[in-house]
Design a protein around this motif. Structure first.
Motif, PDB file in Angstrom:
ATOM      1  N   PRO A   1       0.829  -1.216   0.000  1.00 13.93           N
ATOM      2  CA  PRO A   1       0.000   0.000   0.000  1.00 13.93           C
ATOM      3  C   PRO A   1       0.860   1.262   0.000  1.00 13.93           C
ATOM      4  O   PRO A   1       0.514   2.241  -0.678  1.00 13.93           O
ATOM      5  N   GLY A   2       1.951   1.232   0.746  1.00 18.05           N
ATOM      6  CA  GLY A   2       2.805   2.422   0.831  1.00 18.05           C
ATOM      7  C   GLY A   2       3.383   2.799  -0.518  1.00 18.05           C
ATOM      8  O   GLY A   2       3.418   3.986  -0.898  1.00 18.05           O
ATOM      9  N   LEU A   3       3.828   1.796  -1.263  1.00 16.32           N
ATOM     10  CA  LEU A   3       4.391   2.064  -2.590  1.00 16.32           C
ATOM     11  C   LEU A   3       3.313   2.629  -3.510  1.00 16.32           C
ATOM     12  O   LEU A   3       3.520   3.646  -4.189  1.00 16.32           O
ATOM     13  N   VAL A   4       2.147   1.976  -3.530  1.00 18.45           N
ATOM     14  CA  VAL A   4       1.075   2.393  -4.446  1.00 18.45           C
ATOM     15  C   VAL A   4       0.621   3.812  -4.108  1.00 18.45           C
ATOM     16  O   VAL A   4       0.476   4.662  -4.990  1.00 18.45           O
ATOM     17  N   ARG A   5       0.454   4.080  -2.821  1.00 21.12           N
ATOM     18  CA  ARG A   5       0.018   5.413  -2.411  1.00 21.12           C
ATOM     19  C   ARG A   5       1.027   6.479  -2.850  1.00 21.12           C
ATOM     20  O   ARG A   5       0.651   7.519  -3.389  1.00 21.12           O
ATOM     21  N   GLY A   6       2.325   6.180  -2.667  1.00 26.35           N
ATOM     22  CA  GLY A   6       3.371   7.138  -3.050  1.00 26.35           C
ATOM     23  C   GLY A   6       3.348   7.442  -4.545  1.00 26.35           C
ATOM     24  O   GLY A   6       3.484   8.602  -4.963  1.00 26.35           O
ATOM     25  N   VAL A   7       3.158   6.385  -5.346  1.00 23.70           N
ATOM     26  CA  VAL A   7       3.132   6.589  -6.799  1.00 23.70           C
ATOM     27  C   VAL A   7       1.879   7.374  -7.187  1.00 23.70           C
ATOM     28  O   VAL A   7       1.922   8.272  -8.040  1.00 23.70           O
ATOM     29  N   CYS A   8       0.751   7.061  -6.531  1.00 23.69           N
ATOM     30  CA  CYS A   8      -0.498   7.765  -6.845  1.00 23.69           C
ATOM     31  C   CYS A   8      -0.382   9.249  -6.516  1.00 23.69           C
ATOM     32  O   CYS A   8      -0.841  10.114  -7.289  1.00 23.69           O
ATOM     33  N   GLU A   9       0.215   9.556  -5.371  1.00 25.01           N
ATOM     34  CA  GLU A   9       0.336  10.966  -4.987  1.00 25.01           C
ATOM     35  C   GLU A   9       1.135  11.755  -6.020  1.00 25.01           C
ATOM     36  O   GLU A   9       0.766  12.870  -6.397  1.00 25.01           O
ATOM     37  N   ARG A  10       2.211  11.144  -6.505  1.00 24.68           N
ATOM     38  CA  ARG A  10       3.026  11.819  -7.530  1.00 24.68           C
ATOM     39  C   ARG A  10       2.257  11.933  -8.842  1.00 24.68           C
ATOM     40  O   ARG A  10       2.304  12.966  -9.529  1.00 24.68           O
ATOM     41  N   ALA A  11       1.539  10.865  -9.208  1.00 18.29           N
ATOM     42  CA  ALA A  11       0.801  10.878 -10.474  1.00 18.29           C
ATOM     43  C   ALA A  11      -0.332  11.900 -10.429  1.00 18.29           C
ATOM     44  O   ALA A  11      -0.640  12.532 -11.440  1.00 18.29           O
ATOM     45  N   PHE A  12      -0.923  12.065  -9.259  1.00 14.22           N
ATOM     46  CA  PHE A  12      -2.012  13.034  -9.122  1.00 14.22           C
ATOM     47  C   PHE A  12      -1.492  14.446  -9.384  1.00 14.22           C
ATOM     48  O   PHE A  12      -2.162  15.266 -10.014  1.00 14.22           O
ATOM     49  N   GLU A  13      -0.241  14.717  -8.932  1.00 14.01           N
ATOM     50  CA  GLU A  13       0.372  16.030  -9.171  1.00 14.01           C
ATOM     51  C   GLU A  13       0.890  16.153 -10.598  1.00 14.01           C
ATOM     52  O   GLU A  13       0.676  17.155 -11.272  1.00 14.01           O
ATOM     53  N   ALA A  14       1.614  15.113 -11.048  1.00 16.33           N
ATOM     54  CA  ALA A  14       2.402  15.224 -12.266  1.00 16.33           C
ATOM     55  C   ALA A  14       1.706  14.663 -13.502  1.00 16.33           C
ATOM     56  O   ALA A  14       2.177  14.872 -14.613  1.00 16.33           O
ATOM     57  N   GLY A  15       0.636  13.904 -13.322  1.00 19.67           N
ATOM     58  CA  GLY A  15      -0.055  13.295 -14.450  1.00 19.67           C
ATOM     59  C   GLY A  15       0.362  11.852 -14.683  1.00 19.67           C
ATOM     60  O   GLY A  15      -0.439  11.016 -15.068  1.00 19.67           O
ATOM     61  N   ALA A  16       1.643  11.557 -14.434  1.00 21.36           N
ATOM     62  CA  ALA A  16       2.147  10.197 -14.652  1.00 21.36           C
ATOM     63  C   ALA A  16       3.304   9.954 -13.694  1.00 21.36           C
ATOM     64  O   ALA A  16       4.152  10.832 -13.512  1.00 21.36           O
ATOM     65  N   ALA A  17       3.332   8.780 -13.082  1.00 19.54           N
ATOM     66  CA  ALA A  17       4.447   8.446 -12.182  1.00 19.54           C
ATOM     67  C   ALA A  17       4.645   6.946 -12.170  1.00 19.54           C
ATOM     68  O   ALA A  17       3.677   6.170 -12.302  1.00 19.54           O
ATOM     69  N   ILE A  18       5.894   6.535 -12.013  1.00 19.33           N
ATOM     70  CA  ILE A  18       6.197   5.099 -11.924  1.00 19.33           C
ATOM     71  C   ILE A  18       7.178   4.871 -10.773  1.00 19.33           C
ATOM     72  O   ILE A  18       8.020   5.721 -10.481  1.00 19.33           O
ATOM     73  N   PRO A  19       7.085   3.693 -10.143  1.00 22.70           N
ATOM     74  CA  PRO A  19       8.118   3.323  -9.181  1.00 22.70           C
ATOM     75  C   PRO A  19       9.303   2.749  -9.956  1.00 22.70           C
ATOM     76  O   PRO A  19       9.113   2.047 -10.951  1.00 22.70           O
TER      77      PRO A  19
END
Ligand code: MG
Length: 392
Positions: free
Chosen positions: A115-133
């Protein structure tokens, strides 16, 4: 949180490197298909509003079964038909009326996602449009055309190994997949398509445990990560024994004959220390006691070397998959002085247990001249044994 996540799992691949007859996302770990373990992970994340799995029709039942009890009601598990290529499967899934603001595209064979990884990627994607671990390369990176000689060394700090879930704003990922299909652009992951159409893809620190099952020993690695209790299956046992001192008998303790005016009397050689350890081993297995395994009514055990009892108890444990982790024992005797013999006893006991001497502790104490031990009527011994499953 201001966003919600729809998860898309392309699961139509056949995974040829695994060498199994079943695609690797359907291999069983602990009785569950790998994809089912992945689904369990997402089911436990409150911000996941639905999961869409794209699979071949013959596995739709398996996927449905794997998700049973995990999803349903307002958190559906949607199954769509997979395509020829991974990209086709993702595009089919993106065609569903997705509920999330964000879409996370995840490999079916990464069941260790947290969950921690997914949440972190989602937070970045919400700001930036796209994010990957992604993980930064740890080794020096070489480029080679033929796998025989290097062409150059690539700066390691520029190399990032992409993981999943790759998370995008829903409109963005739908748009790039639509364009890619129209233009005939193919890519092995979704971030590549976003890059191709000029979108910045943010990097988020990946998780080394978020492994992608690729080769057969990856299955073992995941099994170990998921079943730590199986690896740490330990059992503890204790034993206590007393024998009477009598003239005209040999004194045998810990398998060692010790010069003394009296010896211990009993049906066997009356080695109270080995009996206590043997009892602890049998006790750890919850299989009765030394008397039920080696009854003193059995004439064949008369004057028996007690090391044989101990070895048989260890064999019994071995047959059930247990090895001795360590032993701690105490002998209570007023006389003789046992200290000079302790290391020799430890060595013999270690031999019978099949462990190194460092795993065997024997201590000796007197009873301060009190009680039956103090009056030199007998000698007592206590032992605690730890058994470990599948060790050594
Ligand atoms: Mg005994």
């Amino acid at each position: 949180m201001p966003w919600s996540l729809s998860v898309v799992i392309p699961a139509a691949g056949v995974g040829s490197r695994m060498g199994a007859s079943v695609p690797k996302q359907y291999l069983l770990i602990g009785g569950k298909p790998v994809l089912g373990l992945t689904l369990e992970r997402f089911a436990a994340m409150p911000f996941v509003v639905e999961v869409v799995v794209a699979c071949s029709p013959e596995y739709a039942g398996t996927v449905h079964e794997a998700g049973r009890g995990l999803f349903g009601g307002h958190r559906p598990l949607v199954i769509v038909e997979g395509g020829e290529e991974r990209q086709d499967s993702v595009r089919n899934a993106l065609g569903c009326p997705l509920k999330g603001d964000l879409v996370g595209i995840h490999d079916a064979v990464r069941p260790m996602v947290t969950p921690g990884l997914v949440r972190g990627v989602c937070e970045r994607a919400f700001e930036a449009g796209a994010a990957i671990p992604a993980l930064q390369a740890r080794e020096t990176v070489k480029r080679s055309a033929d796998g025989l000689r290097t062409l150059e060394t690539v700066p390691r700090n520029e190399i990032w190994l992409a993981q999943t879930p790759q998370v995008f704003r829903k409109e963005l990922i739908r748009e790039v997949h639509r364009l890619a299909q129209a233009d005939g652009v193919k890519a092995t992951d979704d971030a590549s398509l976003a890059e191709h159409y000029g979108h910045a893809v943010a990097l988020v620190a990946g998780d080394p445990d978020n492994i992608k099952l690729t080769e057969p020993n990856d299955i073992d690695r995941v099994r170990h990560m998921l079943e730590p209790t199986h690896e740490a299956d330990v059992r503890i046992g204790q034993g206590y024994d007393v024998h009477r001192l009598a003239p005209g008998r040999r004194l045998v303790l810990g398998g060692l004959e010790i010069p003394h005016a009296q010896g211990l009397s009993g049906h066997s050689d009356a080695d109270a220390l080995l009996h206590a350890i043997t009892d602890a081993v049998i006790g750890a297995l919850a299989l009765g006691d030394i008397g039920s395994h080696f009854p003193d009514t059995d004439a064949s055990f008369k004057d028996m070397d007690s090391r044989i009892f101990l070895r048989q108890a260890v064999e019994l444990a071995g047959g059930l998959g247990y090895k001795v982790g360590n032993v701690d024992a105490t002998v209570v005797a007023e006389r003789p002085k046992l200290r000079p013999h302790i290391d020799a006893m430890r060595a013999l006991i270690a031999q019978d247990l099949g462990v190194e001497t460092g795993r065997v502790s024997v201590k000796a104490t007197t009873s301060e001249r009190m009680g039956f031990v103090g009056r030199e009527e007998g000698i007592a011994a206590m032992a605690t044994v730890l058994l470990v499953k599948g060790a050594h």
